[in-house]
Design a protein around this motif. Structure first.
Motif, PDB file in Angstrom:
ATOM      1  N   VAL A  76       0.842  -1.196   0.000  1.00 38.58           N
ATOM      2  CA  VAL A  76       0.000   0.000   0.000  1.00 38.58           C
ATOM      3  C   VAL A  76       0.883   1.253   0.000  1.00 38.58           C
ATOM      4  CG1 VAL A  76      -1.839   1.232   1.245  1.00 38.58           C
ATOM      5  CG2 VAL A  76      -1.843  -1.266   1.149  1.00 38.58           C
ATOM      6  N   ILE A  77       1.965   1.210   0.769  1.00 41.66           N
ATOM      7  CA  ILE A  77       2.919   2.332   0.791  1.00 41.66           C
ATOM      8  C   ILE A  77       3.494   2.544  -0.611  1.00 41.66           C
ATOM      9  CG2 ILE A  77       5.182   3.087   1.661  1.00 41.66           C
ATOM     10  CD1 ILE A  77       4.511   1.511   4.278  1.00 41.66           C
ATOM     11  N   ALA A  78       3.892   1.437  -1.234  1.00 45.44           N
ATOM     12  CA  ALA A  78       4.486   1.546  -2.579  1.00 45.44           C
ATOM     13  C   ALA A  78       3.466   2.124  -3.564  1.00 45.44           C
ATOM     14  CB  ALA A  78       5.005   0.190  -3.047  1.00 45.44           C
ATOM     15  N   GLY A  79       2.235   1.638  -3.512  1.00 46.86           N
ATOM     16  CA  GLY A  79       1.196   2.138  -4.419  1.00 46.86           C
ATOM     17  C   GLY A  79       0.895   3.607  -4.157  1.00 46.86           C
ATOM     18  N   PHE A  80       0.869   3.971  -2.884  1.00 50.89           N
ATOM     19  CA  PHE A  80       0.600   5.357  -2.494  1.00 50.89           C
ATOM     20  C   PHE A  80       1.675   6.285  -3.066  1.00 50.89           C
ATOM     21  CE2 PHE A  80       1.295   8.894   0.416  1.00 50.89           C
ATOM     22  CZ  PHE A  80       0.013   9.406   0.609  1.00 50.89           C
ATOM     23  N   ASP A  87       4.439   8.904 -10.537  1.00 47.21           N
ATOM     24  CA  ASP A  87       4.795   7.827 -11.474  1.00 47.21           C
ATOM     25  C   ASP A  87       3.569   7.213 -12.144  1.00 47.21           C
ATOM     26  OD1 ASP A  87       7.362   8.319 -10.850  1.00 47.21           O
ATOM     27  OD2 ASP A  87       7.855   6.291 -10.162  1.00 47.21           O
ATOM     28  N   ALA A  88       2.481   7.109 -11.410  1.00 50.20           N
ATOM     29  CA  ALA A  88       1.282   6.498 -11.996  1.00 50.20           C
ATOM     30  C   ALA A  88       0.809   7.329 -13.179  1.00 50.20           C
ATOM     31  CB  ALA A  88       0.183   6.381 -10.947  1.00 50.20           C
ATOM     32  N   ALA A  89       0.915   8.651 -13.045  1.00 53.22           N
ATOM     33  CA  ALA A  89       0.461   9.522 -14.134  1.00 53.22           C
ATOM     34  C   ALA A  89       1.402   9.431 -15.337  1.00 53.22           C
ATOM     35  CB  ALA A  89       0.378  10.959 -13.629  1.00 53.22           C
ATOM     36  N   ALA A  90       2.662   9.040 -15.079  1.00 58.74           N
ATOM     37  CA  ALA A  90       3.633   8.987 -16.170  1.00 58.74           C
ATOM     38  C   ALA A  90       3.558   7.676 -16.960  1.00 58.74           C
ATOM     39  CB  ALA A  90       5.043   9.200 -15.611  1.00 58.74           C
ATOM     40  N   LEU A  91       2.946   6.643 -16.375  1.00 56.52           N
ATOM     41  CA  LEU A  91       2.818   5.357 -17.080  1.00 56.52           C
ATOM     42  C   LEU A  91       1.408   5.244 -17.645  1.00 56.52           C
ATOM     43  CD1 LEU A  91       4.444   2.780 -14.563  1.00 56.52           C
ATOM     44  CD2 LEU A  91       5.538   4.035 -16.423  1.00 56.52           C
ATOM     45  N   ASP A  92       1.260   4.506 -18.743  1.00 58.05           N
ATOM     46  CA  ASP A  92      -0.113   4.297 -19.229  1.00 58.05           C
ATOM     47  C   ASP A  92      -0.778   3.199 -18.391  1.00 58.05           C
ATOM     48  OD1 ASP A  92       0.721   1.813 -20.184  1.00 58.05           O
ATOM     49  OD2 ASP A  92       0.940   2.504 -22.249  1.00 58.05           O
ATOM     50  N   ALA A  93      -2.070   2.991 -18.646  1.00 56.53           N
ATOM     51  CA  ALA A  93      -2.845   2.079 -17.792  1.00 56.53           C
ATOM     52  C   ALA A  93      -2.246   0.668 -17.798  1.00 56.53           C
ATOM     53  CB  ALA A  93      -4.294   2.040 -18.273  1.00 56.53           C
TER      54      ALA A  93
END
Ligand SMILES: N[C@@H](CCC(=O)N[C@@H](CS)C(=O)NCC(=O)O)C(=O)O
Length: 242
Positions: A76-80, A87-93
């Motif tokens: 959860v920490i890593a995902g947060f 980083d989530a915004a920089a990768l596609d789905a």
């Protein structure tokens, strides 16, 4: 960039936190690397474990303080952090799903089995340690084979050069390095060229090495870990080559 204060609290071991420390460091993100000493009888831990403002809802480490937020549980920490720090915004789905899948397999199928093996003698009275060590090695090798396959299908290693290093990249590197230290000469990436390239050319490799040089620590908090590793290497020495 102004962002909330970040503090990562974990034991003074690599365990579940080193990949997060390395990622934050490699990405130049300021954080407090708070380490609970591995003292006799885990006295420092015993002294804090009733303070859930510090040890989180489950009284387990790691926990992350992010401003006023208290985030428990490694994955959860890593995902947060992956989402919160961009980083989530920089990768596609699709790459985000692959990233999360790597985090998951690193945690369940690499970190946990190695931890169980190192702690086996203390946690499971009467366990047949030589057999457990060999079967753990076999299972870990199978996991490395499927990760090799996935990294190849996903062209993940080429991606490493195109984008900033991610949490999953750091998690996988640390787990490979832990396996190398635990299994010694029985750990080999010779038949896994993609993983070998990943391990050798990893963008945060130097960060991991510098971090370990500055703050050396055990793989886990297990008392007598060095002797346990020597035993394991003896047990797997004659096991069939992987
Ligand atoms: N599911 C948790 C497990 C956390 C965990 O078991 N942490 C251990 C250290 S690696 C701990 O805090 N042990 C102290 C205790 O159980 O009292 C996660 O993935 O973060």
């Amino acid at each position: 960039v102004s962002r909330p204060d970040i503090c990562l609290r974990y034991f003074d071991a690599r365990g579940r936190a080193q990949f997060i420390r390395a990622w934050l460091t490699a990405r130049g993100i300021d954080f407090q690397d708070e380490r609970v000493p591995l003292d006799e009888g885990f006295a420092s831990w015993q002294a804090m474990r009733d303070d859930r403002a510090r040890v989180g809802p489950f009284r387990r480490l790691p926990v992350l303080h992010y401003g006023d937020e208290l985030v428990p549980e490694t994955i959860v920490i890593a995902g947060f952090l992956h989402r919160e720090l961009g980083d989530a915004a920089a990768l596609d789905a699709r790459d985000n799903r692959r990233h999360d899948a790597l985090l998951s397999i690193c945690n369940s199928d690499l970190l946990v089995p190695i931890g169980m093996l190192l702690w086996a003698e203390m946690l499971m009275t009467g366990i047949d340690l030589p057999t457990f060590a060999r079967t753990t090695l076999t299972r870990l090798c199978r996991t490395l084979d499927v990760v090799e396959e996935a990294l190849t299908d996903w062209d993940w290693v080429a991606g490493l050069r195109r984008r900033p290093v991610t949490l999953a990249d750091c998690f996988l590197w640390d787990e490979l390095d832990k396996q190398r230290l635990v299994f010694g000469s029985r750990f080999s990436l010779a038949t896994r060229p993609r993983l070998a390239a990943f391990y050798e050319q990893h963008p945060a490799r130097k960060t991991f090495e510098d971090l370990l040089a500055t703050r050396p620590c055990q793989l886990t908090g297990r008392p007598g870990e060095a002797a346990a590793i020597a035993d394991i290497q003896g047990f797997v020495a004659d096991a069939e080559a992987a």
